[in-house]
Design a protein around this motif. Structure first.
Motif, PDB file in Angstrom:
ATOM      1  N   LYS A  25       0.524  -1.719   0.180  1.00  0.00           N
ATOM      2  CA  LYS A  25       0.267   0.084   0.307  1.00  0.00           C
ATOM      3  C   LYS A  25       0.758   1.403  -0.227  1.00  0.00           C
ATOM      4  O   LYS A  25       0.613   2.186  -0.465  1.00  0.00           O
ATOM      5  CB  LYS A  25      -0.989   0.574   1.124  1.00  0.00           C
ATOM      6  CG  LYS A  25      -2.423   0.850   1.356  1.00  0.00           C
ATOM      7  CD  LYS A  25      -3.122   0.869   2.288  1.00  0.00           C
ATOM      8  CE  LYS A  25      -3.471   1.680   2.460  1.00  0.00           C
ATOM      9  NZ  LYS A  25      -5.319   2.091   3.692  1.00  0.00           N
ATOM     10  N   MET A  26       1.903   1.405   0.315  1.00  0.00           N
ATOM     11  CA  MET A  26       2.702   2.873   0.700  1.00  0.00           C
ATOM     12  C   MET A  26       3.611   2.421  -0.610  1.00  0.00           C
ATOM     13  O   MET A  26       3.473   3.735  -1.089  1.00  0.00           O
ATOM     14  CB  MET A  26       3.858   1.819   2.079  1.00  0.00           C
ATOM     15  CG  MET A  26       3.653   2.349   3.895  1.00  0.00           C
ATOM     16  SD  MET A  26       4.800   1.881   4.081  1.00  0.00           S
ATOM     17  CE  MET A  26       5.869   2.880   4.197  1.00  0.00           C
ATOM     18  N   LEU A  27       3.999   1.438  -1.134  1.00  0.00           N
ATOM     19  CA  LEU A  27       4.763   1.539  -2.739  1.00  0.00           C
ATOM     20  C   LEU A  27       3.592   2.539  -3.346  1.00  0.00           C
ATOM     21  O   LEU A  27       4.022   3.380  -4.525  1.00  0.00           O
ATOM     22  CB  LEU A  27       5.276   0.335  -2.605  1.00  0.00           C
ATOM     23  CG  LEU A  27       6.126  -0.342  -2.485  1.00  0.00           C
ATOM     24  CD1 LEU A  27       6.395  -1.632  -2.755  1.00  0.00           C
ATOM     25  CD2 LEU A  27       7.731   0.714  -2.134  1.00  0.00           C
ATOM     26  N   THR A  28       2.629   1.305  -3.366  1.00  0.00           N
ATOM     27  CA  THR A  28       0.941   2.707  -4.182  1.00  0.00           C
ATOM     28  C   THR A  28       1.213   3.920  -4.229  1.00  0.00           C
ATOM     29  O   THR A  28       0.348   4.490  -5.064  1.00  0.00           O
ATOM     30  CB  THR A  28      -0.027   1.339  -4.535  1.00  0.00           C
ATOM     31  OG1 THR A  28       0.151   0.155  -4.667  1.00  0.00           O
ATOM     32  CG2 THR A  28      -1.130   1.870  -5.229  1.00  0.00           C
ATOM     33  N   LEU A  29       0.791   3.881  -2.658  1.00  0.00           N
ATOM     34  CA  LEU A  29       0.336   5.796  -2.679  1.00  0.00           C
ATOM     35  C   LEU A  29       1.324   6.571  -2.730  1.00  0.00           C
ATOM     36  O   LEU A  29       1.672   7.580  -3.080  1.00  0.00           O
ATOM     37  CB  LEU A  29       0.043   5.787  -1.257  1.00  0.00           C
ATOM     38  CG  LEU A  29      -1.363   4.968  -0.916  1.00  0.00           C
ATOM     39  CD1 LEU A  29      -1.529   4.674   0.597  1.00  0.00           C
ATOM     40  CD2 LEU A  29      -2.512   5.748  -1.559  1.00  0.00           C
ATOM     41  N   GLU A  30       2.485   5.943  -2.844  1.00  0.00           N
ATOM     42  CA  GLU A  30       4.242   6.520  -2.585  1.00  0.00           C
ATOM     43  C   GLU A  30       4.951   7.009  -4.328  1.00  0.00           C
ATOM     44  O   GLU A  30       6.415   6.564  -3.811  1.00  0.00           O
ATOM     45  CB  GLU A  30       4.955   6.780  -1.442  1.00  0.00           C
ATOM     46  CG  GLU A  30       4.198   6.930   0.660  1.00  0.00           C
ATOM     47  CD  GLU A  30       5.458   6.382   0.746  1.00  0.00           C
ATOM     48  OE1 GLU A  30       5.707   5.859   0.814  1.00  0.00           O
ATOM     49  OE2 GLU A  30       4.364   6.982   1.890  1.00  0.00           O
ATOM     50  N   LYS A  31       4.518   5.759  -5.001  1.00  0.00           N
ATOM     51  CA  LYS A  31       5.290   6.069  -5.755  1.00  0.00           C
ATOM     52  C   LYS A  31       5.559   7.259  -6.934  1.00  0.00           C
ATOM     53  O   LYS A  31       4.387   8.698  -6.658  1.00  0.00           O
ATOM     54  CB  LYS A  31       3.884   5.424  -7.082  1.00  0.00           C
ATOM     55  CG  LYS A  31       5.083   5.454  -8.387  1.00  0.00           C
ATOM     56  CD  LYS A  31       4.049   4.575  -9.958  1.00  0.00           C
ATOM     57  CE  LYS A  31       4.466   4.204 -10.950  1.00  0.00           C
ATOM     58  NZ  LYS A  31       3.134   4.187 -11.612  1.00  0.00           N
ATOM     59  N   GLY A  32       6.810   7.468  -7.044  1.00  0.00           N
ATOM     60  CA  GLY A  32       8.089   8.479  -7.150  1.00  0.00           C
ATOM     61  C   GLY A  32       8.217   9.017  -6.562  1.00  0.00           C
ATOM     62  O   GLY A  32       8.762  10.775  -6.582  1.00  0.00           O
ATOM     63  N   GLN A  33       7.988   8.534  -5.229  1.00  0.00           N
ATOM     64  CA  GLN A  33       8.793   9.661  -4.205  1.00  0.00           C
ATOM     65  C   GLN A  33      10.450   9.268  -3.948  1.00  0.00           C
ATOM     66  O   GLN A  33      10.618   8.666  -4.228  1.00  0.00           O
ATOM     67  CB  GLN A  33       7.781   9.847  -2.618  1.00  0.00           C
ATOM     68  CG  GLN A  33       6.985  10.346  -2.952  1.00  0.00           C
ATOM     69  CD  GLN A  33       6.097  10.556  -1.946  1.00  0.00           C
ATOM     70  OE1 GLN A  33       6.844   9.733  -0.445  1.00  0.00           O
ATOM     71  NE2 GLN A  33       5.132  10.963  -1.080  1.00  0.00           N
ATOM     72  N   PHE A  34      10.954  10.011  -4.021  1.00  0.00           N
ATOM     73  CA  PHE A  34      12.659   9.740  -3.160  1.00  0.00           C
ATOM     74  C   PHE A  34      13.158   9.466  -1.489  1.00  0.00           C
ATOM     75  O   PHE A  34      13.673   9.580  -1.487  1.00  0.00           O
ATOM     76  CB  PHE A  34      13.188  11.109  -3.933  1.00  0.00           C
ATOM     77  CG  PHE A  34      13.013  12.525  -2.991  1.00  0.00           C
ATOM     78  CD1 PHE A  34      14.140  12.774  -2.183  1.00  0.00           C
ATOM     79  CD2 PHE A  34      12.718  13.341  -3.636  1.00  0.00           C
ATOM     80  CE1 PHE A  34      14.037  13.554  -1.501  1.00  0.00           C
ATOM     81  CE2 PHE A  34      11.817  14.289  -2.886  1.00  0.00           C
ATOM     82  CZ  PHE A  34      12.577  14.513  -2.307  1.00  0.00           C
ATOM     83  N   LEU A  35      11.823   8.886  -1.346  1.00  0.00           N
ATOM     84  CA  LEU A  35      12.369   9.193   0.144  1.00  0.00           C
ATOM     85  C   LEU A  35      11.679   7.473   0.601  1.00  0.00           C
ATOM     86  O   LEU A  35      10.223   7.897   0.505  1.00  0.00           O
ATOM     87  CB  LEU A  35      12.349  10.102   1.506  1.00  0.00           C
ATOM     88  CG  LEU A  35      12.832  10.939   1.016  1.00  0.00           C
ATOM     89  CD1 LEU A  35      11.961  12.629   2.257  1.00  0.00           C
ATOM     90  CD2 LEU A  35      14.111  11.440   1.364  1.00  0.00           C
ATOM     91  N   GLY A  36      11.870   7.518   1.876  1.00  0.00           N
ATOM     92  CA  GLY A  36      10.966   5.885   2.313  1.00  0.00           C
ATOM     93  C   GLY A  36      10.733   5.286   1.538  1.00  0.00           C
ATOM     94  O   GLY A  36      12.069   5.237   0.447  1.00  0.00           O
TER      95      GLY A  36
END
Length: 182
Positions: free
Chosen positions: A158-169
Motif C-alpha cells: 500500500k505504501m509503494l502504491t500511494l508513494e509512487k515517484g517519491q525519493f524518500l522512504g
C-alpha cells in the motif's frame, strides 16, 4: 606454598566472641558470652587483646582455651608440665582438643556452602521461568494482526502504491518497472 586463606585473612576468621553481647536476635554459630568464657584458662593476649577464642589462619594462638578444665584434662595438664615423652599420642590429642576447636586441615577444609546457595539460585531462576510462562500463556493477550507477515507485506504494498515517484522512504528503494526491490 601458602594457605589459601592467607591472601584474605579477614575471611579466614572464625571466632567465638566472649566480650560482646549478642542481643541482635540472630543465631551466631560459635558465639560464647562472658558467662561461658568463665572457667577457661587465659593463655595469652590474643589477636587484639580481648578475651575471645578465635580460630585464625593468620594468628594461631587464641587468648583463651577452647574448653573448660575438667576431670579429664586436669591430670593431663599436670602430666603436660613434665616430660612430653611420657605423654601418649591420645593424651596429646586430648590436650590439643581442649586448647583448640579444630586442626589446620579441618579449618581449611571446604564447607560446602556453595550447594545450598546454588540450589537457591536455581530455585529462583525456575520460579521466574514458570512465572514468565504463566504470564505468556494466561495473562498476555494474543498478538495483534499487525504482527503477522501478511499484514506487514500488505502495508508495504500500500505504501509503494500511494508513494509512487517519491525519493524518500520505501518507494525510493523499489523499482516500479521490474516490480522488485533495487
Amino acid at each position: 606454598m601458602l594457605s589459601r586463606q592467607l591472601a584474605l585473612p579477614r575471611l579466614a576468621v572464625r571466632s567465638i566472641q566472649t566480650s560482646a553481647a549478642a542481643n541482635s536476635g540472630h543465631h551466631i554459630e560459635h558465639w560464647w558470652g562472658p558467662e561461658k568464657a568463665a572457667g577457661r584458662e587465659l593463655v595469652g593476649f590474643g589477636s587484639n587483646g580481648d578475651n575471645t577464642y578465635q580460630d585464625r589462619i593468620d594468628y594461631w594462638y587464641p587468648a583463651i582455651r577452647f574448653r573448660k578444665e575438667d576431670d579429664v584434662s586436669r591430670p593431663l595438664r599436670e602430666k603436660e608440665k613434665g616430660d612430653w615423652k611420657n605423654l601418649s599420642l591420645e593424651d596429646k590429642k586430648i590436650l590439643y582438643r581442649y586448647s583448640f576447636r579444630q586442626t589446620l586441615s579441618e579449618f581449611e577444609a571446604p564447607r560446602g556452602y556453595w550447594k545450598p546457595i546454588t540450589a537457591g539460585v536455581m530455585a529462583i531462576i525456575s520460579l521466574a521461568t514458570f512465572y514468565a510462562i504463566f504470564l505468556h500463556v494466561y495473562v498476555y493477550p494474543p498478538l495483534p494482526p499487525t504482527f503477522q507477515n501478511e499484514y506487514k507485506e500488505a502495508v508495504i504494498d500500500k505504501m509503494l502504491t500511494l508513494e509512487k515517484g517519491q525519493f524518500l522512504g520505501p518507494a525510493a528503494h523499489f523499482d516500479y518497472e521490474k516490480k522488485q526491490w533495487k
